[in-house]
Design an enzyme around this catalytic site. Structure first.
Site, mmCIF file in Angstrom:
data_model
loop_
_atom_site.group_PDB
_atom_site.id
_atom_site.type_symbol
_atom_site.label_atom_id
_atom_site.label_comp_id
_atom_site.label_asym_id
_atom_site.label_seq_id
_atom_site.Cartn_x
_atom_site.Cartn_y
_atom_site.Cartn_z
ATOM 1 N N HIS A 182 0.574 -0.105 11.315
ATOM 2 C CA HIS A 182 0.324 -1.097 12.357
ATOM 3 C C HIS A 182 1.541 -1.986 12.559
ATOM 4 O O HIS A 182 2.535 -1.907 11.822
ATOM 5 C CB HIS A 182 -0.901 -1.948 11.998
ATOM 6 N N CYS A 198 -1.098 -2.178 4.823
ATOM 7 C CA CYS A 198 -0.641 -0.833 4.466
ATOM 8 C C CYS A 198 0.826 -0.672 4.861
ATOM 9 O O CYS A 198 1.712 -1.033 4.110
ATOM 10 C CB CYS A 198 -1.520 0.197 5.150
#
Length: 234
Positions: A182, A198
């Site tokens: 992202h 992440c």
């Protein structure tokens, strides 16, 4: 509004530095240090983006060295299909396979969850300006994020949303791995381990990756050789 930058600071440990006094009788000797080479001007693709639902500011000049710019390069995995994504959490790089000869390379930052999962998954879907629905495991560590839980509908899209302008969602055997690629990274984070999340990318880069991405493609996360980083980040 609780922003990504505010909750990332929670639990930070302040360090203390000690100073040593130089004896008066010891002559002081100035040591010349070479000046850092100036960072060249950024490519145009790191400029402001004004065509999105929310404005994306330009990356400031002088903070993103050329080794962190996205670039096309010889493909290190020529046997992989077009659209395959390979993430090396230790090197903090993501490669997108364009052809047997060429790949796109992006610099990323890696959160605790980015070190905790490895293997090959499927790019199940992608989202523009996604809602952030905080996993239960993260709420256990940071109860103040409860308002953004799945049950509460998550956080609205926008500049304060820690998923940024785009998100790629990975599934394995039909189940959500909770692993995300992202946006919302800042230049100073790239190449480093960060507290949560992440794989973070600059919004300019994650938009570029989103536009290239292939639905259903394989995403391989290489095993981390730094397991100690996971415990340090939690």
């Amino acid at each position: 509004m609780l922003t990504r930058r505010s909750f990332a600071a929670l639990g930070a440990v302040a360090g203390l530095s000690a100073c040593a006094r130089v004896p008066e009788e010891a002559p002081s000797r100035a040591v010349a240090t070479p000046a850092a080479a100036p960072i060249p001007p950024l490519p145009d693709f790191y400029g402001a983006i004004t065509t999105e639902p929310f404005p994306i500011p330009a990356i400031p000049e002088g903070v993103l060295p050329p080794e962190s710019w996205r670039r096309e390069m010889p493909n290190p995995w020529p046997d992989r299909r077009r659209g395959t994504i390979i993430i090396d959490p230790d090197a903090a790089v993501l490669h997108f396979v364009q052809s047997p000869e060429q790949a796109m390379r992006y610099r990323v930052s890696v959160g605790a969850e980015g070190f905790a999962w490895e293997g090959t998954a499927r790019l199940q879907f992608t989202r523009k300006w996604p809602r952030w629905k905080v996993p239960a495991t993260m709420i256990e560590r940071q109860p103040e994020l409860e308002p953004y839980s799945v049950a509460n509908g998550g956080m609205d899209p926008g500049p304060d949303n820690p998923l940024g302008a785009r998100a790629l969602y990975l599934f394995k055997n039909g189940k959500d791995t909770l692993y995300r690629v992202h946006g919302d990274a800042v230049p100073q984070e790239l190449g480093k381990a960060v507290s949560s999340g992440c794989i973070r990318m600059l919004d300019q880069d994650v938009i570029d990756l989103y536009d290239r991405s292939v639905h259903g493609a394989e995403v391989t996360v290489l095993p981390s050789m730094k397991p100690q980083q996971v415990s340090q980040l939690y």
